[in-house]
Design an enzyme around this catalytic site. Sequence first.
Site, mmCIF file in Angstrom:
data_model
loop_
_atom_site.group_PDB
_atom_site.id
_atom_site.type_symbol
_atom_site.label_atom_id
_atom_site.label_comp_id
_atom_site.label_asym_id
_atom_site.label_seq_id
_atom_site.Cartn_x
_atom_site.Cartn_y
_atom_site.Cartn_z
ATOM 1 N N ARG A 162 -7.009 6.836 10.362
ATOM 2 C CA ARG A 162 -7.386 8.259 10.288
ATOM 3 C C ARG A 162 -8.185 8.592 9.028
ATOM 4 N NH1 ARG A 162 -1.833 9.018 12.290
ATOM 5 N NH2 ARG A 162 -1.302 8.323 10.220
ATOM 6 N N THR A 265 -8.027 5.302 -2.874
ATOM 7 C CA THR A 265 -7.100 6.420 -2.654
ATOM 8 C C THR A 265 -5.978 5.968 -1.716
ATOM 9 O OG1 THR A 265 -8.520 7.160 -0.857
ATOM 10 C CG2 THR A 265 -8.769 8.301 -2.967
ATOM 11 N N ARG A 267 -3.279 2.619 -1.617
ATOM 12 C CA ARG A 267 -2.073 2.272 -2.366
ATOM 13 C C ARG A 267 -2.468 1.356 -3.513
ATOM 14 N NH1 ARG A 267 -0.103 6.220 -1.003
ATOM 15 N NH2 ARG A 267 1.686 6.543 0.346
ATOM 16 N N GLU A 296 3.340 3.361 -10.755
ATOM 17 C CA GLU A 296 3.083 4.788 -10.977
ATOM 18 C C GLU A 296 4.311 5.460 -11.562
ATOM 19 O OE1 GLU A 296 1.550 6.654 -7.423
ATOM 20 O OE2 GLU A 296 0.030 5.119 -7.175
ATOM 21 N N HIS A 318 -2.662 10.221 -8.651
ATOM 22 C CA HIS A 318 -2.179 10.215 -7.254
ATOM 23 C C HIS A 318 -2.221 11.645 -6.707
ATOM 24 C CE1 HIS A 318 0.491 7.932 -4.186
ATOM 25 N NE2 HIS A 318 -0.268 8.824 -3.601
HETATM 26 C C1 GLV Z 1 0.318 10.198 -0.578
HETATM 27 O O1 GLV Z 1 -0.167 9.252 -1.088
HETATM 28 C C2 GLV Z 1 1.169 10.122 0.561
HETATM 29 O O2 GLV Z 1 1.559 8.999 0.956
HETATM 30 O O3 GLV Z 1 1.496 11.174 1.098
#
Ligand code: GLV
Length: 379
Positions: A162, A265, A267, A296, A318
């Site tokens: 997506r 963006t 992991r 993180e 993040h």
């Molecule tokens: C953000 O990274 C999520 O997994 O919602």
Amino acid sequence: MRREVRVFATADIGHAALDRLRGHGYQVEVYPDTEPPPKALILERIRSGIDALITTLRDPIDEECFATGAGTLKLVAQCAVGFDNIDREAANRFQIPFTNTADVLTEATAEFAFFIMGAVSRKLYPSEKLVEQNKWTSWHPSHPFLGDEVTGKTVAVIGTGRIGKAFAKKCIGLDMDLLLYDPILRDERFVAFVDSEMQLRHEAEFSRARRTVTYVSLEEALEEADYVSLHVPLLMRAESGTPTHHLMNEAAFKRMKRTAYLINTSRGPVIDEVALYEALLNDEIAGAALDVYEKEPLPADSPLRDPRLKDRLRLFHHFASGTRETRLSPDPEIGMAGRTVQAVIDVLERRYDGDPAKMPYVVNKEAFLPRRRGDGETG
Ligand code: GLV
């Protein structure tokens, strides 16, 4: 007397969504700090008999949590699309459904990837810094630095789920050539639609050149692209035939053009951060923009904080899904909070015939599918 239904949220997901739960007559307790609650507190609340636990990515929901909730805890509702913090096997063993918030953060995440690609390439941070530090002395054709134009370049979209596809669609607007890579699925229908949009843009003279879109191998994607944007889930070697852990390693960086940028963006552990550090330091790639990290929050001693890399390595917290709409909307079609509370309502009110396998936001549906004859039998 009717027992009170109790929900504990480890973080404040916004009053609009939480009020929906209160409107259903549930007693809702919210952990008030911005830092995560200690694990002992989560366990204590589970032990006290809460019906639902609302979590985020920072809460380790492990075997001990599920064992403690056996027989009382009816679901864990994760306010995120990712669920690396939840022990799926343990959830299945104790037959406790857990839910996530896929879909609603697709556009927010995709546009963030798109924006940070532009930000690092067009040197927005160094430019702002120049003004802020009052070091902007004159207008000059090339001093003190130039950026790289994104329009008309080639972008590799690594992972065409997506979010990858939403990102790709945004790149059409910048007349980019699209190289798609996905280890599992090739969506040729998507390719055909993108191609016809590119054709239309060209016919209307919106784009000077006829742009192209095609699935390629990972190697080709890395070698040809001016921008490489990651949109894959984190899959470890032990759990998948197509692992993504350290997909971007030393060898991958060596394949990339010296002028190319990396965007992440997805992991953090999809990138070997030491290899990225070396690649940047040795000018093997032009730059990178990251929203996620191997650990993180990013540790104080991370090599990625090296001041020498600052202008070319932009680091975010993040934050890709961090819009008001996406994080807080109580509408399950719009917001993560809305989807989280809807999942709680679905399970606690036994919607969908009370069958978690039919509930749209339940992740571990496999734990609730009817067992086929022979499943688990030994004789
Ligand atoms: C953000 O990274 C999520 O997994 O919602």
